[in-house]
Enzyme design. Sequence first.
Site, PDB file in Angstrom:
ATOM      1  N   GLU A  83      41.220  19.462  40.085  1.00  0.00           N
ATOM      2  CA  GLU A  83      41.471  20.419  41.026  1.00  0.00           C
ATOM      3  C   GLU A  83      43.014  20.893  40.441  1.00  0.00           C
ATOM      4  O   GLU A  83      43.037  21.456  39.269  1.00  0.00           O
ATOM      5  CB  GLU A  83      42.052  19.510  42.168  1.00  0.00           C
ATOM      6  CG  GLU A  83      42.387  18.544  42.422  1.00  0.00           C
ATOM      7  CD  GLU A  83      42.868  17.815  43.679  1.00  0.00           C
ATOM      8  OE1 GLU A  83      42.456  18.493  44.840  1.00  0.00           O
ATOM      9  OE2 GLU A  83      43.366  16.587  43.456  1.00  0.00           O
ATOM     10  N   TYR A 101      52.720  10.797  52.986  1.00  0.00           N
ATOM     11  CA  TYR A 101      52.805  12.288  53.411  1.00  0.00           C
ATOM     12  C   TYR A 101      51.555  13.415  53.864  1.00  0.00           C
ATOM     13  O   TYR A 101      50.551  12.978  53.834  1.00  0.00           O
ATOM     14  CB  TYR A 101      54.008  13.208  52.538  1.00  0.00           C
ATOM     15  CG  TYR A 101      53.276  14.154  51.762  1.00  0.00           C
ATOM     16  CD1 TYR A 101      53.098  15.290  51.544  1.00  0.00           C
ATOM     17  CD2 TYR A 101      52.623  13.028  50.289  1.00  0.00           C
ATOM     18  CE1 TYR A 101      52.894  16.226  50.040  1.00  0.00           C
ATOM     19  CE2 TYR A 101      52.400  13.822  49.079  1.00  0.00           C
ATOM     20  CZ  TYR A 101      51.904  15.094  49.660  1.00  0.00           C
ATOM     21  OH  TYR A 101      51.549  16.479  48.595  1.00  0.00           O
ATOM     22  N   LEU A 159      41.712  14.898  46.084  1.00  0.00           N
ATOM     23  CA  LEU A 159      41.837  15.066  47.700  1.00  0.00           C
ATOM     24  C   LEU A 159      41.135  16.017  48.470  1.00  0.00           C
ATOM     25  O   LEU A 159      41.233  17.563  48.664  1.00  0.00           O
ATOM     26  CB  LEU A 159      44.015  16.089  47.623  1.00  0.00           C
ATOM     27  CG  LEU A 159      44.222  16.075  49.310  1.00  0.00           C
ATOM     28  CD1 LEU A 159      45.222  14.392  49.469  1.00  0.00           C
ATOM     29  CD2 LEU A 159      45.804  16.300  49.382  1.00  0.00           C
ATOM     30  N   LYS A 207      47.255  11.251  50.165  1.00  0.00           N
ATOM     31  CA  LYS A 207      48.068  12.226  50.018  1.00  0.00           C
ATOM     32  C   LYS A 207      49.290  10.831  50.189  1.00  0.00           C
ATOM     33  O   LYS A 207      50.082  10.743  50.688  1.00  0.00           O
ATOM     34  CB  LYS A 207      48.004  13.013  51.535  1.00  0.00           C
ATOM     35  CG  LYS A 207      48.807  13.968  50.839  1.00  0.00           C
ATOM     36  CD  LYS A 207      48.487  15.083  51.627  1.00  0.00           C
ATOM     37  CE  LYS A 207      48.948  16.039  51.137  1.00  0.00           C
ATOM     38  NZ  LYS A 207      48.660  16.702  50.342  1.00  0.00           N
TER      39      LYS A 207
END
Length: 306
Positions: free
Chosen positions: A184, A36, A208, A151
């Site tokens: 993250e 996505y 990411l 992702k």
Amino acid sequence: MSSIEPLACLNGEQMPASEAKIPVWDRGFLFGDAIYEVMRLYSGRMWLEAEHLARLTRSLNEMRIEGVDFKALTDRIHRTIAASGIEEGTVYIQISRGVAPRRHRFPEPETPPTELIIVGPYDDTSTAERRQTGVPVVSHPDLRWKRCDVKSVNLLGNVLANEAAHQGGCIEAVLVDRDGIVTEATHSSLLWVRDGRLEGTPEGPGILPGTSRGFILKLAESLGIPFAEATISLDDLNRADEVMLSGTTLEIVPVTRIDETPIGDGQPGPIARRLVSGFTEAVRRFRDGLEPIPTGSPVGASSAGA
């Protein structure tokens, strides 16, 4: 809360998002076998469009999802935005490996992917306030899979950590791997400041490649703020001069506390304030049809001391 209904485009057919239906045999539903992307709309235009679409292409390639007509997909995205009439919002794109009998291996090569586009409104009011005040976050073990650079819709680890943040009265959780190293956050990138230098986790399978982070690094360079990739433990992050989150809807939000530990003096720091101001100016330029970061000229220079 906006009264505008999100508009969906499912495999090329537009409809209200509430009417879009995915078959139970879709591999995105059964296996999370899908990728996505989320983009921000400012004045009806996609922010960082090329960068987001490049990451979408990379995710498709890494997941070996084939059969996507990228030009047709891009045209559908633009048509759906135009038909929605939404000026301030988000664009959500999800592509699964398609509908096929439930087997773990890939379906037959001729199986078409499922393409979903949703354009919806976004109210920035509360997030805009957080950019000025900063936010507290919690820490949480990083339970995600080993390809966080893709992702994919496999987000259970993110969901569990974000729920822990919500239960702690926070909007985000800082993820910490088994070696005690910060990676993250659950749906945003993490940056911090030590000795006047902006730092972030090295890119690789553990995080990411954030499009907002990439833009912020260019913005920082234009403001004369040095940057370096670095690894950091949670204890050292607690001692950083500044910490901040970045993301598609967050833009840049300073972190004022992690768990029970205040960051710095517990207020947004000077570098975060410069970046927030510079980002706001870049969006204003984008809305006016200009390059977000003017070549050879610092962005937000007039507010550098703000």
